[in-house]
Design a protein around this motif. Structure first.
Motif, PDB file in Angstrom:
ATOM      1  N   VAL A 112      10.139   5.397  -2.514  1.00 46.53           N
ATOM      2  CA  VAL A 112       8.759   4.975  -2.313  1.00 46.53           C
ATOM      3  C   VAL A 112       8.529   4.703  -0.832  1.00 46.53           C
ATOM      4  O   VAL A 112       9.255   3.920  -0.222  1.00 46.53           O
ATOM      5  N   LEU A 113       7.517   5.362  -0.269  1.00 45.99           N
ATOM      6  CA  LEU A 113       7.066   5.053   1.089  1.00 45.99           C
ATOM      7  C   LEU A 113       5.830   4.182   0.954  1.00 45.99           C
ATOM      8  O   LEU A 113       4.906   4.508   0.203  1.00 45.99           O
ATOM      9  N   SER A 114       5.819   3.068   1.671  1.00 46.19           N
ATOM     10  CA  SER A 114       4.691   2.155   1.562  1.00 46.19           C
ATOM     11  C   SER A 114       4.510   1.393   2.868  1.00 46.19           C
ATOM     12  O   SER A 114       5.273   1.568   3.815  1.00 46.19           O
ATOM     13  N   GLU A 115       3.491   0.572   2.855  1.00 48.34           N
ATOM     14  CA  GLU A 115       3.273  -0.384   3.931  1.00 48.34           C
ATOM     15  C   GLU A 115       3.103  -1.741   3.291  1.00 48.34           C
ATOM     16  O   GLU A 115       2.399  -1.881   2.290  1.00 48.34           O
ATOM     17  N   GLU A 116       3.779  -2.726   3.851  1.00 51.71           N
ATOM     18  CA  GLU A 116       3.627  -4.096   3.396  1.00 51.71           C
ATOM     19  C   GLU A 116       3.193  -4.921   4.588  1.00 51.71           C
ATOM     20  O   GLU A 116       3.875  -4.950   5.608  1.00 51.71           O
ATOM     21  N   ASP A 117       2.033  -5.553   4.457  1.00 47.20           N
ATOM     22  CA  ASP A 117       1.436  -6.311   5.559  1.00 47.20           C
ATOM     23  C   ASP A 117       1.315  -5.438   6.808  1.00 47.20           C
ATOM     24  O   ASP A 117       1.536  -5.907   7.928  1.00 47.20           O
ATOM     25  N   GLY A 118       1.006  -4.156   6.624  1.00 52.27           N
ATOM     26  CA  GLY A 118       0.797  -3.232   7.732  1.00 52.27           C
ATOM     27  C   GLY A 118       2.052  -2.601   8.303  1.00 52.27           C
ATOM     28  O   GLY A 118       1.968  -1.719   9.155  1.00 52.27           O
ATOM     29  N   ALA A 119       3.220  -3.012   7.848  1.00 47.08           N
ATOM     30  CA  ALA A 119       4.476  -2.463   8.375  1.00 47.08           C
ATOM     31  C   ALA A 119       5.024  -1.419   7.405  1.00 47.08           C
ATOM     32  O   ALA A 119       5.144  -1.677   6.204  1.00 47.08           O
ATOM     33  N   ARG A 139       0.881  -1.174   0.000  1.00 44.58           N
ATOM     34  CA  ARG A 139       0.000   0.000   0.000  1.00 44.58           C
ATOM     35  C   ARG A 139       0.911   1.214   0.000  1.00 44.58           C
ATOM     36  O   ARG A 139       1.607   1.506   0.968  1.00 44.58           O
ATOM     37  N   VAL A 140       0.926   1.926  -1.120  1.00 41.51           N
ATOM     38  CA  VAL A 140       1.853   3.044  -1.318  1.00 41.51           C
ATOM     39  C   VAL A 140       1.273   4.320  -0.725  1.00 41.51           C
ATOM     40  O   VAL A 140       0.097   4.622  -0.914  1.00 41.51           O
ATOM     41  N   THR A 141       2.121   5.072  -0.030  1.00 39.88           N
ATOM     42  CA  THR A 141       1.697   6.369   0.502  1.00 39.88           C
ATOM     43  C   THR A 141       2.374   7.541  -0.202  1.00 39.88           C
ATOM     44  O   THR A 141       1.842   8.630  -0.210  1.00 39.88           O
ATOM     45  N   ASP A 142       3.567   7.311  -0.811  1.00 43.59           N
ATOM     46  CA  ASP A 142       4.256   8.399  -1.501  1.00 43.59           C
ATOM     47  C   ASP A 142       5.311   7.830  -2.446  1.00 43.59           C
ATOM     48  O   ASP A 142       6.095   6.965  -2.052  1.00 43.59           O
TER      49      ASP A 142
END
Length: 134
Positions: free
Chosen positions: A86-93, A63-66
């Motif tokens: 890329v700032l993201s979350e993978e499996d909530g982390a 889930r990408v945020t930036d």
């Protein structure tokens, strides 16, 4: 299309396409017989179908945020390079991916060869100095 125009289009579309996980928009940047390497020693993805499968797998848990790309540096013979973060979350982390992409464009402005070099880190991080060298 000249290399600078192709490279600027490439980074613009990648910023939007990566954020939205828009595989179709990203594939429109590539020639049908493109060769993409994600890291130098991995097997290449040959053609749009293999590249599409790789992108879908990569985006699955992310889930990408930036997403940010530097202005491209344009060289000779249709080659350009740009940095990305890329700032993201993978499996909530939260995680950060930073690297660069080398691209060779054909006369139509499509990527015929790309090579990525990247590193990832836990958490959302920014470089110690400025985001990009340029």
């Amino acid at each position: 299309m000249d290399t600078r125009e192709a490279a600027e289009r490439f980074v613009r579309v990648w910023e939007r396409g990566w954020t939205a996980h828009d595989v179709d928009a990203l594939l429109d940047l590539y020639a049908g017989d493109c060769v993409h390497r994600s890291m130098p020693f991995r097997e290449p993805h040959r053609g749009r179908a293999e590249l599409a499968a790789y992108l879908r797998r990569s985006f699955e848990r992310e889930r990408v945020t930036d997403v940010r790309f530097s202005p491209p540096v344009v060289g000779q013979d249709g080659i350009a390079v740009a940095e990305f973060r890329v700032l993201s979350e993978e499996d909530g982390a939260p995680s950060t991916l930073a690297g660069c992409v080398f691209v060779r464009f054909d006369a139509d402005g499509l990527a015929v060869e790309t090579r990525d070099y990247w590193h990832d880190a836990d958490g959302h991080r920014e470089p110690e100095d400025k985001l990009f060298l340029l």
